[in-house]
Design a protein around this motif. Structure first.
Motif, PDB file in Angstrom:
ATOM      1  N   SER A 182      -4.630   4.465   1.960  1.00 53.56           N
ATOM      2  CA  SER A 182      -3.738   4.541   0.635  1.00 53.56           C
ATOM      3  C   SER A 182      -3.808   5.981   0.144  1.00 53.56           C
TER       4      SER A 182
ATOM      5  N   ILE B 225       0.784  -1.138  -0.012  1.00 53.66           N
ATOM      6  CA  ILE B 225       0.021  -0.026   0.115  1.00 53.66           C
ATOM      7  C   ILE B 225       0.958   1.219  -0.122  1.00 53.66           C
TER       8      ILE B 225
ATOM      9  N   ARG C 223       5.476   1.964  -2.468  1.00 54.37           N
ATOM     10  CA  ARG C 223       4.650   1.180  -1.974  1.00 54.37           C
ATOM     11  C   ARG C 223       5.277   0.131  -0.800  1.00 54.37           C
TER      12      ARG C 223
ATOM     13  N   LYS D 228      -9.308  -2.258  -5.414  1.00 51.42           N
ATOM     14  CA  LYS D 228      -8.225  -1.665  -4.798  1.00 51.42           C
ATOM     15  C   LYS D 228      -7.768  -1.576  -3.251  1.00 51.42           C
TER      16      LYS D 228
ATOM     17  N   GLU E 125      -3.473   6.783  -2.701  1.00 50.54           N
ATOM     18  CA  GLU E 125      -4.439   6.858  -4.099  1.00 50.54           C
ATOM     19  C   GLU E 125      -5.696   7.297  -3.570  1.00 50.54           C
TER      20      GLU E 125
END
Length: 439
Positions: A420, A374, A382, A410, A422
């Motif tokens: 995360s 992650i 990551r 995800k 993201e």
């Protein structure tokens, strides 16, 4: 001489006058005398309910229940009958199974502020203390039965505890009461009956006042135990981490052995577990605490597991391990339950996953399969969950149970630990984070 004033005095020991008074009424002479005394006082009778527990273990059980109801009716007292399954489960003795079933039924009737009266007397106290002594009980066991204690949502009171059995029998004879006799009370295969029928008559022949003197000794033990509980609580505060109820092994080992044992027993008491035996404590100190910082020992017993990770000592319920299957998070649900002990909830926040993204996604909760990575806000690259768990000090057995939250396939968050990069946003009014509660 027995009078209703004895029961009134016990009721006055409660913080407030009980709203409802329940009486554990077996139909035997002791509980019959207690019921008869209570019924003599209108202020008690109007609040009084006789509770009879039908164990179904004797062929006379139906007749006893009928006798109990008729007696309550004749005395103008409310009556309640419970039928329970008192057959022993694996690891239970017949006496323990009957007691557990009876207490569960009696607890169920109590509301906050209610009181339950039981008819245990001074001779019962003598038997209890001697049995604890013969079984190697500690101070708590040798303190015998307390005159009052919290019970369910109310309180349990023993107004006859200072009363000799002979006084109860004399009262029953003087008032020509009719009671039932349980034939199992004559079976000396049970330890308590053996003491009552074979041993105590000899003791009383030599020491006529032994019931009173043992009761006095039990009181001394109760006082000493109360002091030890206070001492244990003070030491426990120096060792325990309240957030997860774990103990620091380094701080625990700073105390001498008797204090360490006291702290462990206090720990068990707080968690509602049975007190550990001396043999169990010995294994705990040798096999778990003595295993070293990098070991992963497990000690089973008392309905729990004792484990260590680094400097922390953990106590886990035996049923904490469960099959881990994917869970679909239903639309518009604020929380989901995971197994028996975990609840995962959404929490509104100024930073986290934008709520609009959350609402539009297909949300799935999964569990670790290995190799998960992650990206984290403010950090490059990551990161493998294995290394993050190690950095954070998450014990190995907790890692497999950590819920992983996926949005449209995800990995978006790991329990309440990380979100995360993201999906993470700041300075937005409508974001969510997660809260994980362990029951």
């Amino acid at each position: 001489m027995l009078t209703p004033r004895l029961i009134e005095s016990a009721l006055e020991s409660c913080e407030a006058s009980p709203r409802q008074i329940f009486l554990a009424y077996s139909g035997g002479v002791d509980s019959h005398v207690l019921l008869h005394l209570c019924a003599q006082d209108p202020t008690m009778r109007d609040r009084l309910t006789a509770v009879h527990v039908h164990h179904g273990l004797q062929i006379q059980a139906d007749a006893w229940a009928e006798h109990a109801e008729a007696t309550a009716r004749d005395l103008g007292v409310n009556f309640l009958l419970f039928r329970v399954d008192a057959h022993p489960k694996s690891g239970e003795s017949p006496e323990e199974a009957a007691r557990n079933a009876r207490y569960a039924a009696l607890k169920s009737v109590l509301a906050p502020g209610d009181a339950l009266l039981v008819a245990q007397h001074q001779d019962d106290q003598l038997e209890t203390v001697l049995l604890q002594l013969l079984r190697g009980g500690g101070l708590l066991g040798l303190a015998g039965m307390p005159a009052s204690l919290p019970f369910g949502r109310g309180a349990l009171l023993r107004p006859f505890l200072p009363v000799r059995k002979q006084l109860i029998d004399d009262y029953a004879a003087a008032h020509r009461l009719h009671w039932v006799e349980d034939p199992s009370n004559n079976d000396s295969v049970y330890d308590r009956n053996f003491l009552r029928r074979q041993v105590l008559p000899l003791l009383k022949q030599r020491w006529p006042s032994c019931a009173q003197t043992v009761a006095r000794a039990a009181g001394h033990c109760a006082e000493a135990h109360a002091l030890l509980v206070d001492m244990a609580a003070e030491s426990f505060g120096e060792v325990c981490q309240e957030s997860d109820n774990t103990l620091s092994i380094e701080r625990l080992n700073a105390f001498d052995l008797p204090r360490r044992q006291l702290i462990i027993r206090h720990w068990f008491r707080r968690m509602g577990l049975k007190m550990p035996s001396q043999a169990f404590l010995n294994r705990l100190f040798e096999q778990v605490i003595g295993a070293g910082m990098h070991g992963d020992p497990v000690l089973y017993g008392q309905g729990c597991q004792i484990r260590r990770y680094r400097d922390r000592l953990y106590c886990l319920k035996d049923d904490h391990d469960e099959a881990r299957q994917d869970i679909a998070w239903p639309k518009d649900w604020e929380a989901i339950t995971i197994g028996k002990r975990l609840t995962l909830s959404c929490v509104r926040s100024m930073a986290g996953i934008p709520e609009a993204v959350w609402r539009q996604a297909v949300v799935t909760v999964r569990f670790r399969r290995g190799g998960e990575k992650i990206p984290l806000p403010g950090r490059q690259g990551r990161h493998s969950l294995k290394k993050l768990y190690q950095e954070t000090g998450i014990p190995p057995w907790q890692r497999e149970a950590m819920p992983l939250i996926y949005l449209d396939g995800k990995l978006a968050a790991v329990a309440d630990l990380w979100i995360s990069a993201e999906f993470y946003r700041e300075d937005q009014c409508d974001c969510i984070r997660f809260a994980l509660r362990r029951d």
